[in-house]
Design a protein around this motif. Structure first.
Motif, PDB file in Angstrom:
ATOM      1  N   ARG A  85      33.323  63.694 -18.346  1.00  0.00           N
ATOM      2  CA  ARG A  85      32.662  62.411 -17.478  1.00  0.00           C
ATOM      3  C   ARG A  85      32.149  62.903 -15.954  1.00  0.00           C
ATOM      4  O   ARG A  85      31.247  62.382 -15.177  1.00  0.00           O
ATOM      5  N   ARG A  86      32.596  64.258 -15.277  1.00  0.00           N
ATOM      6  CA  ARG A  86      31.716  64.801 -14.479  1.00  0.00           C
ATOM      7  C   ARG A  86      30.654  65.941 -14.312  1.00  0.00           C
ATOM      8  O   ARG A  86      29.886  66.462 -13.504  1.00  0.00           O
ATOM      9  N   ARG A  87      31.338  67.051 -15.383  1.00  0.00           N
ATOM     10  CA  ARG A  87      30.493  68.099 -15.498  1.00  0.00           C
ATOM     11  C   ARG A  87      28.438  67.755 -15.602  1.00  0.00           C
ATOM     12  O   ARG A  87      27.791  68.176 -15.136  1.00  0.00           O
TER      13      ARG A  87
ATOM     14  N   PHE B  84      26.731  65.749 -14.080  1.00  0.00           N
ATOM     15  CA  PHE B  84      26.408  64.594 -13.561  1.00  0.00           C
ATOM     16  C   PHE B  84      25.747  66.289 -12.766  1.00  0.00           C
ATOM     17  O   PHE B  84      25.194  66.598 -11.351  1.00  0.00           O
TER      18      PHE B  84
ATOM     19  N   TRP C 185      36.296  64.881  -8.549  1.00  0.00           N
ATOM     20  CA  TRP C 185      37.154  65.505  -9.934  1.00  0.00           C
ATOM     21  C   TRP C 185      38.200  65.841  -9.587  1.00  0.00           C
ATOM     22  O   TRP C 185      39.192  66.529 -10.499  1.00  0.00           O
TER      23      TRP C 185
ATOM     24  N   SER D 211      30.953  73.674 -12.191  1.00  0.00           N
ATOM     25  CA  SER D 211      30.869  72.768 -13.077  1.00  0.00           C
ATOM     26  C   SER D 211      31.001  73.504 -15.347  1.00  0.00           C
ATOM     27  O   SER D 211      30.983  72.566 -16.256  1.00  0.00           O
TER      28      SER D 211
ATOM     29  N   PRO E 233      30.477  63.056  -8.395  1.00  0.00           N
ATOM     30  CA  PRO E 233      31.436  62.960  -9.281  1.00  0.00           C
ATOM     31  C   PRO E 233      31.968  64.754  -8.144  1.00  0.00           C
ATOM     32  O   PRO E 233      33.248  65.227  -9.112  1.00  0.00           O
TER      33      PRO E 233
ATOM     34  N   SER F 198      31.216  56.449 -16.986  1.00  0.00           N
ATOM     35  CA  SER F 198      30.899  57.490 -18.395  1.00  0.00           C
ATOM     36  C   SER F 198      31.478  58.522 -19.273  1.00  0.00           C
ATOM     37  O   SER F 198      32.672  58.475 -18.910  1.00  0.00           O
TER      38      SER F 198
ATOM     39  N   CYS G 244      31.779  61.794 -22.248  1.00  0.00           N
ATOM     40  CA  CYS G 244      30.236  62.860 -22.612  1.00  0.00           C
ATOM     41  C   CYS G 244      31.871  63.443 -23.032  1.00  0.00           C
ATOM     42  O   CYS G 244      32.585  64.180 -22.380  1.00  0.00           O
TER      43      CYS G 244
ATOM     44  N   SER H 291      30.044  58.392 -12.881  1.00  0.00           N
ATOM     45  CA  SER H 291      30.399  58.795 -13.881  1.00  0.00           C
ATOM     46  C   SER H 291      31.975  58.326 -13.839  1.00  0.00           C
ATOM     47  O   SER H 291      32.653  59.039 -14.640  1.00  0.00           O
ATOM     48  N   ASP H 292      32.668  57.585 -12.977  1.00  0.00           N
ATOM     49  CA  ASP H 292      33.732  57.344 -13.108  1.00  0.00           C
ATOM     50  C   ASP H 292      33.879  56.645 -14.771  1.00  0.00           C
ATOM     51  O   ASP H 292      34.586  55.920 -15.480  1.00  0.00           O
TER      52      ASP H 292
ATOM     53  N   HIS I 243      25.798  65.710  -7.631  1.00  0.00           N
ATOM     54  CA  HIS I 243      26.340  66.677  -8.330  1.00  0.00           C
ATOM     55  C   HIS I 243      27.361  66.740  -7.434  1.00  0.00           C
ATOM     56  O   HIS I 243      28.813  66.826  -7.788  1.00  0.00           O
TER      57      HIS I 243
END
Length: 169
Positions: A11-13, A15, A67, A133, A63, A5, A7, A2-3, A60
């Motif tokens: 980045r975290r949501r 996942f 966060w 999220s 990330p 990625s 979107c 996730s670091d 889950h």
């Protein structure tokens, strides 16, 4: 992962969201093995589903734990945020553990009681995992601090951690 990625949702949501959904489904499935008289089949079913439960939990929770610095840059606010997160996590874990047998009993005991408890736990885990999220606001991404994407930068990050004496201890 996730670091590295990116979107439009953050980045975290993604996942956290999909990890929570998969966690709920696999938790419900864990307590509903297929009917069989073969103990080996049941054993492998539970091993495989349990591995999926743990993978979904990791998808889950990692990330989710990473966060806080993306939600706020303020040290004190981050500390408060993590404190609340941990209080709710510990409280939920203790309540969940304490409610297992009463739920099984409430649902009639036996196999159906265990299955209903698993479904209830799965729904609870999915809902409480999806809520942050969807509801927690994020700060706009600061691309100057964003790690470079790709396998080589990620491996360099791991190598850097292995050079950190405090981490290794």
């Amino acid at each position: 992962i996730s670091d590295h990625s990116s979107c439009r949702l953050g980045r975290r949501r993604p996942f956290m969201f999909f990890g929570a959904i998969i966690l709920g489904l696999t938790m419900a499935t864990l307590f509903s093995p297929p009917p069989t008289d073969n103990g080996l089949t049941t054993f492998w079913y539970i091993v495989i589903i349990y591995c999926l439960v743990n993978t979904a939990y990791t998808l889950h929770s990692i990330p989710y734990g990473a966060w806080a610095p993306e939600i706020t840059q303020d040290y004190d606010e981050r500390t408060t945020l993590n404190g609340f997160r941990n209080v709710f996590a510990v409280t939920g874990t203790l309540l969940g553990a304490g409610l297992i047998l009463p739920l099984i009993s409430y649902f009639g005991g036996g196999i159906s009681g265990w299955q209903s408890m698993g479904i209830s736990a799965g729904i609870f885990m999915a809902v409480t995992g999806v809520i942050p999220s969807l509801m927690v606001p994020e700060q706009p991404a600061n691309n100057s601090n964003k790690p470079k994407a790709g396998l080589i930068p990620m491996l360099k990050d791991y190598a850097g951690a292995l050079k950190n004496r405090a981490y290794l201890l």
